[in-house]
Design a protein around this motif. Structure first.
Motif, PDB file in Angstrom:
ATOM      1  N   PHE A  25       0.860  -1.186   0.000  1.00  0.00           N
ATOM      2  CA  PHE A  25       0.000   0.000   0.000  1.00  0.00           C
ATOM      3  C   PHE A  25       0.894   1.234   0.000  1.00  0.00           C
ATOM      4  O   PHE A  25       1.639   1.462   0.945  1.00  0.00           O
ATOM      5  CB  PHE A  25      -0.909  -0.036   1.235  1.00  0.00           C
ATOM      6  CG  PHE A  25      -1.713   1.226   1.466  1.00  0.00           C
ATOM      7  CD1 PHE A  25      -2.139   2.013   0.415  1.00  0.00           C
ATOM      8  CD2 PHE A  25      -2.053   1.612   2.754  1.00  0.00           C
ATOM      9  CE1 PHE A  25      -2.877   3.171   0.631  1.00  0.00           C
ATOM     10  CE2 PHE A  25      -2.790   2.756   2.991  1.00  0.00           C
ATOM     11  CZ  PHE A  25      -3.196   3.539   1.933  1.00  0.00           C
ATOM     12  N   ASP A  26       0.837   2.005  -1.079  1.00  0.00           N
ATOM     13  CA  ASP A  26       1.597   3.256  -1.191  1.00  0.00           C
ATOM     14  C   ASP A  26       0.605   4.410  -1.122  1.00  0.00           C
ATOM     15  O   ASP A  26      -0.058   4.730  -2.107  1.00  0.00           O
ATOM     16  CB  ASP A  26       2.378   3.287  -2.507  1.00  0.00           C
ATOM     17  CG  ASP A  26       3.371   4.437  -2.569  1.00  0.00           C
ATOM     18  OD1 ASP A  26       3.067   5.514  -2.005  1.00  0.00           O
ATOM     19  OD2 ASP A  26       4.438   4.281  -3.177  1.00  0.00           O
ATOM     20  N   GLY A  27       0.488   5.024   0.056  1.00  0.00           N
ATOM     21  CA  GLY A  27      -0.461   6.110   0.248  1.00  0.00           C
ATOM     22  C   GLY A  27      -0.128   7.349  -0.551  1.00  0.00           C
ATOM     23  O   GLY A  27      -1.017   8.092  -0.974  1.00  0.00           O
ATOM     24  N   ARG A  28       1.147   7.591  -0.794  1.00  0.00           N
ATOM     25  CA  ARG A  28       1.552   8.786  -1.549  1.00  0.00           C
ATOM     26  C   ARG A  28       1.157   8.677  -3.017  1.00  0.00           C
ATOM     27  O   ARG A  28       0.772   9.656  -3.634  1.00  0.00           O
ATOM     28  CB  ARG A  28       3.068   8.998  -1.418  1.00  0.00           C
ATOM     29  CG  ARG A  28       3.515   9.421  -0.025  1.00  0.00           C
ATOM     30  CD  ARG A  28       5.019   9.599   0.034  1.00  0.00           C
ATOM     31  NE  ARG A  28       5.708   8.335  -0.184  1.00  0.00           N
ATOM     32  CZ  ARG A  28       5.977   7.459   0.784  1.00  0.00           C
ATOM     33  NH1 ARG A  28       5.593   7.708   2.010  1.00  0.00           N
ATOM     34  NH2 ARG A  28       6.612   6.339   0.522  1.00  0.00           N
ATOM     35  N   LYS A  29       1.267   7.467  -3.571  1.00  0.00           N
ATOM     36  CA  LYS A  29       0.890   7.263  -4.970  1.00  0.00           C
ATOM     37  C   LYS A  29      -0.548   6.788  -5.121  1.00  0.00           C
ATOM     38  O   LYS A  29      -1.016   6.572  -6.232  1.00  0.00           O
ATOM     39  CB  LYS A  29       1.850   6.267  -5.625  1.00  0.00           C
ATOM     40  CG  LYS A  29       3.266   6.810  -5.765  1.00  0.00           C
ATOM     41  CD  LYS A  29       4.141   5.869  -6.578  1.00  0.00           C
ATOM     42  CE  LYS A  29       5.535   6.467  -6.772  1.00  0.00           C
ATOM     43  NZ  LYS A  29       6.411   5.566  -7.574  1.00  0.00           N
TER      44      LYS A  29
ATOM     45  N   ARG B 102      -1.054   9.573 -11.193  1.00  0.00           N
ATOM     46  CA  ARG B 102      -1.070   8.917 -12.489  1.00  0.00           C
ATOM     47  C   ARG B 102      -0.417   7.550 -12.363  1.00  0.00           C
ATOM     48  O   ARG B 102       0.594   7.388 -11.682  1.00  0.00           O
ATOM     49  CB  ARG B 102      -0.320   9.753 -13.524  1.00  0.00           C
ATOM     50  CG  ARG B 102      -0.906  11.133 -13.737  1.00  0.00           C
ATOM     51  CD  ARG B 102      -2.267  11.064 -14.416  1.00  0.00           C
ATOM     52  NE  ARG B 102      -2.764  12.393 -14.738  1.00  0.00           N
ATOM     53  CZ  ARG B 102      -3.941  12.629 -15.277  1.00  0.00           C
ATOM     54  NH1 ARG B 102      -4.749  11.636 -15.582  1.00  0.00           N
ATOM     55  NH2 ARG B 102      -4.326  13.863 -15.538  1.00  0.00           N
ATOM     56  N   TYR B 103      -0.975   6.573 -13.034  1.00  0.00           N
ATOM     57  CA  TYR B 103      -0.455   5.218 -12.918  1.00  0.00           C
ATOM     58  C   TYR B 103       0.128   4.763 -14.238  1.00  0.00           C
ATOM     59  O   TYR B 103      -0.499   4.875 -15.287  1.00  0.00           O
ATOM     60  CB  TYR B 103      -1.565   4.255 -12.481  1.00  0.00           C
ATOM     61  CG  TYR B 103      -1.116   2.821 -12.496  1.00  0.00           C
ATOM     62  CD1 TYR B 103      -0.221   2.347 -11.548  1.00  0.00           C
ATOM     63  CD2 TYR B 103      -1.552   1.947 -13.495  1.00  0.00           C
ATOM     64  CE1 TYR B 103       0.220   1.044 -11.575  1.00  0.00           C
ATOM     65  CE2 TYR B 103      -1.121   0.630 -13.527  1.00  0.00           C
ATOM     66  CZ  TYR B 103      -0.234   0.184 -12.557  1.00  0.00           C
ATOM     67  OH  TYR B 103       0.207  -1.098 -12.599  1.00  0.00           O
ATOM     68  N   GLY B 104       1.347   4.219 -14.196  1.00  0.00           N
ATOM     69  CA  GLY B 104       1.986   3.640 -15.368  1.00  0.00           C
ATOM     70  C   GLY B 104       1.899   2.130 -15.301  1.00  0.00           C
ATOM     71  O   GLY B 104       2.137   1.522 -14.253  1.00  0.00           O
TER      72      GLY B 104
END
Length: 291
Positions: free
Chosen positions: A97-101, A174-176
């Motif tokens: 879990f990456d809260g920043r991203k 934004r997700y890559g």
């Protein structure tokens, strides 16, 4: 209690004893708060089977369970946030879990990897056949995802920026798309834990080994052998903390030297997380099967 600590180590024995005594006195006197998710008044929000993985960021927590769902929690209200995230066809064994991203990555017994938007719960990417067997460990950092499986392999996935992200690089939401970059072969047992640290990956396995890999060259840089299997690894700087049955070891992965052996327990130690500053372990959290 701290086997392997050098004789001149600056260990705050008085502080440790006072804290331990205070905790024991509070527990014996009933001075503690029972906290659980979900809140007892909302028991229907709970997983319908065993919970295998949790990840926390700030006042938010994510859990994965045997019911195949990923659930988002608010620690202040002790309530489920939104709906349970469904898509896996097996038990959810691994989470990041990456809260920043604003993303969650999950892996399951059905060899799937899913990426979700935390805030909305929308699925961003599904990798249906990420491995040949259950995905039991994963870690995402710096645009690279490492996944560990019961097929004995570590896979490296790299994030390719989306078109929108190229034109809006300041927007971390934004997700890559994750694309498979390499498969790291060398373990002869299920890969129980992986950790991405800068240009390396550290992995542990049921073969009783911890390996350090180069992401760029895909070669194994170092192998640490253990008398028993290792259940967890965490990297902070040059130090690896690894949880094995009944103890935690902290190792300098450059020299291979064991810095300390800590926290002996009567039963299997399942997980460990260490925080180090200037080469010293300043905080350690661990959990074992003895409860």
């Amino acid at each position: 209690m701290l086997d392997g600590v050098s004789q001149d180590a600056d260990v705050p024995w008085h502080f440790l004893f006072c804290q331990r005594t205070r905790l024991k006195d509070n527990w014996d006197a009933g001075r503690f708060t029972h906290f659980q998710l979900p809140h007892p008044d909302h028991a229907a929000e709970a997983h319908t089977g065993a919970m295998y993985a949790i990840q926390q960021h700030g006042r938010r927590l994510v859990s994965g369970g045997a019911d195949g769902t990923v659930r988002r929690w608010d620690l202040d209200s002790q309530r489920l946030t939104g709906r349970a995230l469904r898509g896996h066809h097996g038990r959810v064994y691994a989470l990041h879990f990456d809260g920043r991203k604003d993303i969650i990555v999950s892996g399951s017994s059905s060899a799937e990897v899913f990426v979700w938007r935390f805030s909305s719960g929308e699925p961003l990417q599904a990798i249906p056949h990420a491995h040949d067997s259950a995905v039991v460990s994963l870690h995402f950092s710096g645009g690279a995802l490492a996944t560990g499986s019961m097929d004995d392999h570590v896979k490296v996935w790299k994030q390719c920026p989306s078109v929108q992200a190229v034109h809006s690089s300041a927007d971390s939401s934004r997700y890559g798309t994750l694309v498979e970059a390499s498969t790291l072969k060398g373990h002869v047992g299920g890969v129980t834990a992986v950790y991405v640290h800068e240009d390396t990956i550290v992995s542990s396995s049921g073969d009783s080994c911890v390996k350090v890999w180069s992401i760029d060259t895909e070669e194994c840089l170092r192998t640490f052998s253990n008398p028993e299997h290792v259940a967890s690894v965490h990297v902070d700087g040059q130090k690896i903390s690894k949880g094995a049955p009944q103890l935690i070891q902290i190792i300098d992965h450059t020299s291979g030297e064991t810095v300390a052996t800590l926290c002996k327990t009567s039963q299997t130690l399942r997980t460990a997380y260490a925080k180090l500053e200037n080469g010293r372990c300043v905080a350690l959290v661990s959990g074992s099967l003895e409860g």
